[in-house]
Design a protein around this motif. Structure first.
Motif, short mmCIF file in Angstrom:
data_model
loop_
_atom_site.label_atom_id
_atom_site.label_comp_id
_atom_site.label_asym_id
_atom_site.label_seq_id
_atom_site.Cartn_x
_atom_site.Cartn_y
_atom_site.Cartn_z
N HIS B 9 -85.58 90.66 48.46
CA HIS B 9 -85.48 91.34 47.18
C HIS B 9 -85.55 92.87 47.34
N ALA B 10 -84.92 93.54 46.38
CA ALA B 10 -84.86 95.00 46.40
C ALA B 10 -86.25 95.59 46.26
N VAL B 51 -66.46 100.32 51.81
CA VAL B 51 -67.26 99.11 51.99
C VAL B 51 -67.87 98.76 50.64
N ALA B 52 -67.56 97.56 50.15
CA ALA B 52 -67.99 97.15 48.81
C ALA B 52 -69.37 96.51 48.81
N ALA B 53 -69.69 95.81 49.90
CA ALA B 53 -70.95 95.07 49.96
C ALA B 53 -71.29 94.77 51.41
N MET B 54 -72.50 94.33 51.62
CA MET B 54 -72.96 94.05 52.98
C MET B 54 -73.92 92.86 52.95
N LEU B 92 -76.49 93.08 50.04
CA LEU B 92 -76.80 94.46 49.65
C LEU B 92 -75.55 95.11 49.07
N VAL B 93 -75.75 96.07 48.21
CA VAL B 93 -74.62 96.86 47.68
C VAL B 93 -74.88 98.33 47.97
N LYS B 131 -73.15 92.78 58.29
CA LYS B 131 -71.76 92.34 58.11
C LYS B 131 -71.23 93.03 56.86
N GLU B 132 -70.19 93.86 57.04
CA GLU B 132 -69.65 94.65 55.93
C GLU B 132 -68.43 93.98 55.32
N ALA B 133 -68.36 94.03 54.00
CA ALA B 133 -67.19 93.49 53.28
C ALA B 133 -66.29 94.65 52.86
#
Lengths: 83, 156
Positions: B9-10, B51-54, B92-93, B131-133
């Motif tokens: 969690h953040a 990179v949009a998300a990870m 993560l964002v 891992k990057e999206a």
């Protein structure tokens, strides 16, 4: 022993975890990678470039030449990229 | 005292730092580092890919052990009153805090040094993988030689 895989090593092997009983002549981490590679093409592909693989024995980073004696948990993964 | 938390969690870095300072009222110096998720890959935003998300994968058990060991090594080098490490895993964002390191000491130089040492070693030793999206799909981040070089400079 339990063998764990993480990140792309896990994706290439197709497993996150497996329980194996290698023969007695498998004494080092390198030997274990050779033995696992002989068992399936997916393992062989994951371990094809050893320079890209890091290993931990019982949750401690270890070089490939180190011995496995009594290891319960061996993990294979790429160089870490956290932080 | 040492607090190490690996969590999905953040967390709110400001709130963490406030409570860290509050529990160390007699420490003269508190140094902190916050690592946030970037929205690009590559040397600069202009040259890089968006990179949009990870997703951060980690090795449960070993990650906590390794961070604990790094704090022990830091304590052998500097007289640290308190250390806090919080590290995320999971999705993560951009803009999310990934990692927080805080060190409390009597004087500032030890706090700065310990914080930098912990981050440099964490980057090369703690078992986490990013891992990057991107628009091309998701790819594993490759380790940087510059991170190894930064960690190596602390070797005695």
């Amino acid at each position: 022993m339990t063998v764990l895989y993480f990140a792309w090593v896990k994706e290439k092997v197709g497993l996150s975890e497996e329980t194996v009983s290698p023969p007695a002549e498998v004494s080092t981490i390198s030997d274990l990678m050779d033995w696992l590679s002989s068992r399936s093409t997916r393992h062989a592909a994951a371990f094809s470039d050893r320079q890209l693989i890091k290993a931990a024995v019982d949750q401690t980073h270890m070089p490939h030449a180190s011995t496995l004696d009594g290891a319960k948990e061996v993990a294979f993964f790429p160089p870490v990229t956290g932080g | 005292m040492t607090t190490i938390r690996v969590q999905q969690h953040a967390f709110d870095p400001g709130a963490e730092i406030n409570s860290f300072c509050a529990r160390n009222p007699t420490s003269g110096g508190v140094a902190t580092f916050i690592g946030q998720m970037r929205d690009f890959r590559g040397p600069t935003r202009a040259e890089g890919e968006t990179v949009a998300a990870m997703t951060l994968e980690y090795y449960p058990g070993m990650a906590e052990r390794q961070l604990d060991d790094l704090v022990k090594q830091a304590r052998e080098r500097w007289p640290l009153d308190d250390v806090l490490i919080v590290h995320r895993h999971g999705p993560l964002v951009p803009g999310d805090a990934i990692v927080l390191v805080a060190a409390a000491t009597a004087h500032r130089s030890e706090a700065f040094a310990a914080c930098e040492f912990l981050m440099d070693w964490l980057k090369t030793q703690a078992p986490f993988w990013k891992k990057e999206a991107t628009s091309d799909g998701a790819t594993w981040v490759e380790a940087q030689a510059s991170d190894d070089a930064r960690a190596a400079k602390w070797k005695k």
